[in-house]
Design an enzyme around this catalytic site. Structure first.
Site, mmCIF file in Angstrom:
data_model
loop_
_atom_site.group_PDB
_atom_site.id
_atom_site.type_symbol
_atom_site.label_atom_id
_atom_site.label_comp_id
_atom_site.label_asym_id
_atom_site.label_seq_id
_atom_site.Cartn_x
_atom_site.Cartn_y
_atom_site.Cartn_z
ATOM 1 N N SER A 236 0.849 -1.190 0.000
ATOM 2 C CA SER A 236 0.000 0.000 0.000
ATOM 3 C C SER A 236 0.891 1.248 0.000
ATOM 4 O O SER A 236 1.709 1.413 -0.902
ATOM 5 C CB SER A 236 -0.959 -0.045 1.190
ATOM 6 O OG SER A 236 -1.994 0.889 1.035
ATOM 7 N N GLU A 359 -9.141 -5.818 -3.970
ATOM 8 C CA GLU A 359 -8.578 -4.773 -3.118
ATOM 9 C C GLU A 359 -9.656 -3.893 -2.480
ATOM 10 O O GLU A 359 -9.561 -3.478 -1.330
ATOM 11 C CB GLU A 359 -7.643 -3.882 -3.937
ATOM 12 C CG GLU A 359 -6.497 -4.580 -4.628
ATOM 13 C CD GLU A 359 -5.216 -4.580 -3.835
ATOM 14 O OE1 GLU A 359 -5.245 -4.210 -2.645
ATOM 15 O OE2 GLU A 359 -4.176 -4.948 -4.407
ATOM 16 N N HIS A 459 -7.599 -5.810 0.092
ATOM 17 C CA HIS A 459 -6.372 -5.028 0.235
ATOM 18 C C HIS A 459 -5.683 -5.399 1.549
ATOM 19 O O HIS A 459 -6.270 -5.293 2.620
ATOM 20 C CB HIS A 459 -6.718 -3.543 0.224
ATOM 21 C CG HIS A 459 -5.533 -2.630 0.269
ATOM 22 N ND1 HIS A 459 -4.601 -2.567 -0.748
ATOM 23 C CD2 HIS A 459 -5.127 -1.721 1.194
ATOM 24 C CE1 HIS A 459 -3.686 -1.656 -0.447
ATOM 25 N NE2 HIS A 459 -3.974 -1.137 0.727
#
Length: 546
Positions: A236, A359, A459
């Site tokens: 991320s 995600e 995610h």
């Protein structure tokens, strides 16, 4: 974790008995939340063979999980007073043996949830690094892997990733995880700060990472590591941190290989804004705290208590639009990462780039469900118009709510495709244009199954497959998922050793255009349908996302 689990039960009102602990870990991991279990200082005895001397002074670690942990080691001085909103300074040295058996405090940050949950101490004296070393190091110097945590550049700490034990033990690698400043502490950009810092503004968190990389290079040999074989990796905002280091001329020579997990260098809302945009955002932030006069604003902000600097909606993760990230200041970051890659910034740096199949599920959980809302068709369409502006008609034509089981499902696909999947593809394409060798993957495993909160490969779902424990909690993956975890760890470790992630389990894994290695517990295969599945033809025409 008890208070955190009770809070999550109250918020989501779900049947938590089957998967509550893992769900809490996953959702916190995905945004680098601040709930962390502290190891006690007396949790395990130290032994003489764990004592080493590093830059700053002698430290002593502890044996745990078949490796040696060195935790909370300062790599820079406290970023307080005149050092707030400034490049990191050398750590204050010490002479007595320093116990390195507990994580240091996290850097100041707001709660990741609508309720105030912060189980870990915060302090501006947060620039410490955790090092994990194989207990029986090889006679040859070991590769070093430096992890940058995620959290949208407003959240995160190294204590959350507190057990890369199997990766370290079986992969024969050293893993180092530094803290870095987030939010305004790491990325405030004002002209007067640039004037006082030699042009540097809004890149203090990036410089923290570079200071940690220099510390790692200078001290790798002490732990049995090779200072000339360093891999940076992150997820991320940690992935974007990797991208930013690839684009920074000041990072040249500090690492040799890179892994970017769900944090692309291209079209991301986390990409570095221009100085003018960053100056305006930071001026608005300062004005909201009562620091309005450019002549006194720097002093005003530096004298406010740290908690007061967090009294702003910009310091919390409340939408897909991001307010804090590294800035194109012209000194630390001189080029947008996508452009830097296309110009050859990684031509001699092997790369792994990947994304997860679902995600967007994490962001629905955090930004909708955790706030007691479920998107309706009208809300979804309004969200798209606000976020994508002139491009919203194209987006809604491709992702109309009528084509999905629910408006939430449509929103999840937009986030997955537009913010992660296609930007990962564009990152790979840019790097290859610049002469880099890139292996791309898609992670498809669903560690929590098709539950109503975090379905699919959300995610952050791949991170427990890289780390053995998160936030002081062992991750109990079922046997098929644990085998995939082991295979990923073997590939990542081999990449750190050799620059090639292709293992017997990950064969073939071509570096040709359009190819991805599809990773799940029951199926590992090469595919060429990634761009089509994620509608990347649409997203290729949208230059800025979020």
């Amino acid at each position: 974790m008890g208070a955190f689990m009770r809070a999550r039960t109250a918020i989501f009102r779900l049947d938590m008995t089957r998967w509550s602990s893992l769900a809490a870990v996953m959702i916190s991991l995905a945004v680098a939340a601040s709930a962390v279990a502290h190891p006690r200082a007396d949790a395990a005895p130290t032994t003489p063979d764990t004592a080493v001397t590093v830059t700053g002074g002698p430290i002593q670690g502890r044996h745990t999980d078949g490796i040696v942990h060195y935790l909370g080691v300062p790599f820079a001085a406290p970023a307080t007073g005149e050092h707030r909103f400034a490049p990191p300074q050398p750590a204050v040295p010490w002479t007595q043996v320093r116990p390195a058996i507990a994580h240091g405090p996290q850097c100041p940050q707001s709660s990741p949830l609508p309720i105030d949950v912060a189980l870990q101490e915060s302090s501006e004296d947060c620039l410490s690094i955790d090092i994990y070393v194989p207990q029986h190091a090889a006679t040859t110097a070991l590769p070093v892997m430096v992890w940058f945590y995620g959290g949208a550049f407003v959240l995160g700490s190294n204590a959350q990733y507190d057990s890369p034990a199997r990766l370290v033990r079986e992969g024969k690698v050293i893993v180092a995880i530094p803290n870095y400043r987030v939010g305004p502490f790491g990325f405030l950009a004002l002209p007067e700060l640039a004037d006082s810092n030699g042009g540097i503004a809004g890149t203090y968190g990036t410089l923290d990472q570079q200071a940690a990389l220099r510390w790692t290079r200078d001290n790798a040999a002490v732990f049995g590591g090779d200072p000339g074989n360093v891999t940076i990796f992150g997820e991320s905002a940690g992935g974007m941190s990797v991208c930013t280091q690839l684009a920074s001329p000041l990072a040249r020579g500090l690492f040799d290989k890179a892994i970017i997990e769900s944090g692309s260098c291209a079209r991301s809302p986390l990409q570095p804004p221009s100085k003018d945009l960053a100056y305006q955002r930071s001026a608005d932030y300062a004005a909201g705290l009562g620091c309005t006069d450019p002549l006194t604003r720097q002093h005003c902000l530096r004298t406010l208590p740290a908690d007061a600097l967090l009294d702003s909606p910009t310091t919390a993760l409340t939408s897909m639009a991001v307010g804090w990230s590294p800035v194109l200041d012209g000194v630390v970051v001189t080029t947008e990462p996508e452009q830097a890659l296309a110009a050859g910034a990684a031509h001699d740096t092997p790369l792994i780039v990947g994304s997860n199949a679902d995600e967007g599920a994490t962001f629905l959980a955090l930004l909708d469900y955790a706030r007691g809302t479920t998107p309706t068709a009208a809300e979804y369409q309004n969200w798209a118009r606000q976020l994508f502006g002139d491009n919203s008609t194209q987006v809604l034509d491709r992702y109309p709510p009528s084509r999905f089981p629910t408006p939430a499902a449509a929103k999840e696909r937009v986030i997955t495709d537009g913010f992660f999947a296609c930007p990962a593809l564009f990152t790979t394409e840019a790097a290859r244009r610049g002469g880099a060798q890139v292996w791309q993957y898609r992670f498809n495993d669903a560690p929590l199954g098709r539950n109503p909160l975090l379905p699919g490969a959300f995610h952050g779902a791949e991170v427990p497959y890289v780390f053995s424990g998160l936030m002081g909690v062992h991750i109990p993956l079922p046997p098929p998922a644990d085998r995939l975890s082991q295979r990923i760890q073997q590939s990542w470790a081999q990449f750190a050793h050799t620059g090639d992630p292709v293992t017997p389990d990950f064969t073939p894994w071509p570096t040709t255009a359009g190819s991805t290695l599809e990773l799940s517990s029951d199926h590992i295969a090469v595919a060429d349908s990634f761009a089509h599945q994620h509608h990347c033809d649409l997203w290729s025409g949208i230059r800025h996302i979020g």
